[in-house]
Enzyme design. Sequence first.
Site, mmCIF file in Angstrom:
data_model
loop_
_atom_site.group_PDB
_atom_site.id
_atom_site.type_symbol
_atom_site.label_atom_id
_atom_site.label_comp_id
_atom_site.label_asym_id
_atom_site.label_seq_id
_atom_site.Cartn_x
_atom_site.Cartn_y
_atom_site.Cartn_z
ATOM 1 C CB SER A 432 -0.983 0.012 1.169
ATOM 2 O OG SER A 432 -0.461 -0.614 2.281
ATOM 3 C CG HIS A 453 -3.184 -0.499 -3.395
ATOM 4 N ND1 HIS A 453 -3.554 0.794 -3.142
ATOM 5 C CD2 HIS A 453 -3.162 -1.107 -2.184
ATOM 6 C CE1 HIS A 453 -3.745 0.966 -1.849
ATOM 7 N NE2 HIS A 453 -3.521 -0.169 -1.246
ATOM 8 C CD GLU A 465 -4.433 3.359 -6.081
ATOM 9 O OE1 GLU A 465 -4.061 4.480 -6.396
ATOM 10 O OE2 GLU A 465 -4.229 2.876 -4.948
ATOM 11 C CG ASN A 503 -3.497 4.476 0.612
ATOM 12 O OD1 ASN A 503 -4.674 4.597 0.933
ATOM 13 N ND2 ASN A 503 -2.862 3.322 0.695
HETATM 14 N N1 NAD Z 1 -4.864 -4.513 5.456
HETATM 15 C C1 NAD Z 1 -5.174 -3.562 4.582
HETATM 16 O O1 NAD Z 1 -6.141 -2.809 4.767
HETATM 17 C C2 NAD Z 1 -4.375 -3.426 3.329
HETATM 18 C C3 NAD Z 1 -4.933 -2.766 2.230
HETATM 19 C C4 NAD Z 1 -4.211 -2.693 1.046
HETATM 20 C C5 NAD Z 1 -2.957 -3.237 0.971
HETATM 21 N N2 NAD Z 1 -2.416 -3.869 2.076
HETATM 22 C C6 NAD Z 1 -1.088 -4.459 1.934
HETATM 23 O O2 NAD Z 1 -1.228 -5.862 1.766
HETATM 24 C C7 NAD Z 1 -0.101 -6.534 2.323
HETATM 25 C C8 NAD Z 1 -0.579 -7.556 3.339
HETATM 26 O O3 NAD Z 1 -1.317 -6.893 4.331
HETATM 27 P P1 NAD Z 1 -2.316 -7.659 5.294
HETATM 28 O O4 NAD Z 1 -3.104 -6.616 5.987
HETATM 29 O O5 NAD Z 1 -3.001 -8.733 4.555
HETATM 30 O O6 NAD Z 1 -1.294 -8.298 6.323
HETATM 31 P P2 NAD Z 1 -1.494 -9.542 7.299
HETATM 32 O O7 NAD Z 1 -0.550 -9.324 8.413
HETATM 33 O O8 NAD Z 1 -2.931 -9.759 7.587
HETATM 34 O O9 NAD Z 1 -1.007 -10.782 6.419
HETATM 35 C C9 NAD Z 1 0.299 -10.969 6.006
HETATM 36 C C10 NAD Z 1 0.483 -12.470 5.839
HETATM 37 O O10 NAD Z 1 1.722 -12.678 5.177
HETATM 38 C C11 NAD Z 1 2.268 -13.839 5.739
HETATM 39 N N3 NAD Z 1 3.701 -13.870 5.409
HETATM 40 C C12 NAD Z 1 4.709 -13.192 5.991
HETATM 41 N N4 NAD Z 1 5.872 -13.507 5.360
HETATM 42 C C13 NAD Z 1 5.566 -14.381 4.378
HETATM 43 C C14 NAD Z 1 6.327 -15.063 3.397
HETATM 44 N N5 NAD Z 1 7.648 -14.940 3.346
HETATM 45 N N6 NAD Z 1 5.683 -15.895 2.526
HETATM 46 C C15 NAD Z 1 4.340 -16.048 2.604
HETATM 47 N N7 NAD Z 1 3.595 -15.436 3.542
HETATM 48 C C16 NAD Z 1 4.193 -14.619 4.403
HETATM 49 C C17 NAD Z 1 1.957 -13.752 7.208
HETATM 50 O O11 NAD Z 1 2.049 -15.015 7.842
HETATM 51 C C18 NAD Z 1 0.521 -13.232 7.157
HETATM 52 O O12 NAD Z 1 -0.402 -14.295 7.126
HETATM 53 C C19 NAD Z 1 0.786 -5.442 2.896
HETATM 54 O O13 NAD Z 1 1.748 -5.104 1.937
HETATM 55 C C20 NAD Z 1 -0.187 -4.287 3.127
HETATM 56 O O14 NAD Z 1 0.449 -3.040 3.108
HETATM 57 C C21 NAD Z 1 -3.106 -3.979 3.235
#
Ligand code: NAD
Length: 717
Positions: A432, A453, A465, A503
Amino acid sequence: MIYSGESLSVTKSDKGVAHLIFDRKSESVNKFDRLTVAEFTAALDKLDVTTGITGLIISSAKGVFVVGADIGEFTAVLKETDDRIAAHLLPHSDNLRRLEKLGYPVVVAINGFALGGGLEVCLACDFRVASELAVVGLPETGLGIIPGWGGTARMPRVAGVQTALEWITSGRQQKAQAALDARVVDFLVPADGLLAKTESVMADCQRGALDYKAARASKESAAAETVAEAQRIGDAWTIDVAAKFGAHFPAQGCATQSVLQGLEKSLDEALLVERQRFVDAAKTWQARALIGNFLSDQYLMKCARERAKTVTAPVKVAGVLGAGIMGGGIAYQSAITGTPVIMKDINQDGLDLGMGQASKLLSKRVKTGRMTEEKKAAILALITPALDYDEGFKKIDLLVEAVVENIRVKHAVLTDVESRINPSAIICSNTSTLPITDLAEPLARSPQFCGMHFFNPVHAMPLVEIIRGARTSEQTINRAVAYALSLQKKPVIVNDCPGFLVNRLLFAYFAGFLQLVYDGGDFEVIDKVMEKWGWPMGPAYLADVVGLDTMQHCDDVLGAAYSNRLRKEFKSWYQVVIDMGGLGQKNGHGFYRYSFVDGRPAKIVDAEVKARVTALAKPARSFTEDEIVERLMIPMAIEMAIALEENIVASPAEGDVALLYGVGFPPFRGGVARWMDTVGLRSFCAMADQYTGKLGLLYEVTPRQREMAVNNETYYS
Ligand SMILES: NC(=O)c1ccc[n+]([C@@H]2O[C@H](COP(=O)([O-])OP(=O)(O)OC[C@H]3O[C@@H](n4cnc5c(N)ncnc54)[C@H](O)[C@@H]3O)[C@@H](O)[C@H]2O)c1
């Protein structure tokens, strides 16, 4: 052949029944644009001079009946004088009136979508026969206007006041059975029996078994209800509509007035009233914004489909790295839209969570009867959970990385995975905040790498996006766009920059919020004012829903990237609440306290948080509603201007659509570029200039904006 045109033709059968068939050449749908209206008039002229006609059947040769008016033609009409707007409606209004005066019965066969003008032509017929596949409705109020070809005048006469008000103010599409139940159509038959039934209804009219003249006469005078009954329904509805839509959606009020004011009049007088109310609605800035949204969406989707057409190898198997909130959501969306997906995480708990989430969403559909258990199982089977890279990974065509937001972790994961998947596969990151160009740095296939995104929750938020890094190839963008379309999402392409488009704009808005609270504004009052302005949630509430840790992280990254505008001399309020143990809605404690009352989520202001914020901010003071709105919206608007000038997004239309679909920007305002047009660039610059001295560059309009103000330019033509 009685008449043959581009949009419709009229033939005559041996029995003297004329058949008017809509079939717009070289287009997939029928619509009422100027050409069709002119041809309809010409066809009626021909019918008038053709002898031996005993009835008229209207139908469509396409999968749809008529999808409505050509909205594209409306934008120019809306800028006209009142008289000219009303005059634009007249030719077709007269056409439909002529249908009602023909010397023989008129029966319509509704085979598919009959919306807006499509349904209005049906209402002017004597009898309506619908196929089970028909979908009908009057969606005009959703575009800020009202039905203008007799919908508000004929609907109460055909189906009663209550149905007319409900259908027209909601704008909802209705299935054939609902239309039959509401008496909007007279007969309902299986699709393959539609024409036969229409012909038999025509035969019944001709031999007097059905009284078409009585059906016609019943529409000519006042509506069916007694005056007192209509009054009662109308009064209750007017109060309801005002409470539900208020000032933001004037078309609903205009439509209600049009229905009610026409009730006791003759049909001709009711049609006149409708045209006046149509003009009232069409002149509002909300109509311009809502029609603009519709056209921007169409433009966006057309561009996306053109890109998708260039993709020769569609995604047969997708991959997702990280089974968290986002990865789990993306895997679910892939599966439910039919693309098998391998979902990998480093721990079993993550996988269980991702699968559990997908199962929960599908179970909801089963529970509400929208899905069978078998279908649910088949969709879940499309998600393959994995802890290791196994053979399946070789089959992946497109992989979305959604692991933790840390550039070192992402670099390690991305370089590792690119050696394990097919060389032709593309890789997308759901980051993000991290620039795509930076993430691509160590990759061997950086031309095949872009940002994708998604927004949280993935299944509910329409926007994706698609981010073009410095080395991303256009073919990669096209493939990501095609996958986004297959997921039934709206892809907006943006160039790389910290925060991308949405964002970046959102955190400029939040910078205005943080500063306003620092200057003594009450966050609860600010929330209420912004909700009244049209946002689904105010900024403090939204921050709680996103999660204060996520907000703080984004604020740090974007604050550093755009330090000239987003720099602040105080600790962010997110961090203040985090220091008190609050992470937002997810732990029940943020700017607000969250609990469940009678099983429903409820929020109350956290007195401790409020006291802490008050102690750290400047002395509390009140701000006018205008000042609150301006201090939050101006930074977002200026950031949009900068993003357009830097070519981060290609057009105001795409930028505004991204805000509508990504963060729920008030739709009746049409997006922040549209808002600047509504305010006027001259007034906007003057408004921003009031704050620049006190509040700095966050409120400094761009030189290009000043130039636009001087030249009376607008973002939209
Ligand atoms: N949560 C939001 O609102 C949101 C919105 C848009 C984008 N994002 C982006 O999406 C991405 C994930 O965010 P999230 O909120 O889902 O996080 P999260 O913490 O819920 O999930 C991340 C997952 O990745 C796993 N992980 C870590 N290292 C790993 C690896 N080497 N191989 C495979 N899996 C691995 C973790 O075990 C976890 O289950 C981030 O880059 C975040 O910035 C989040």
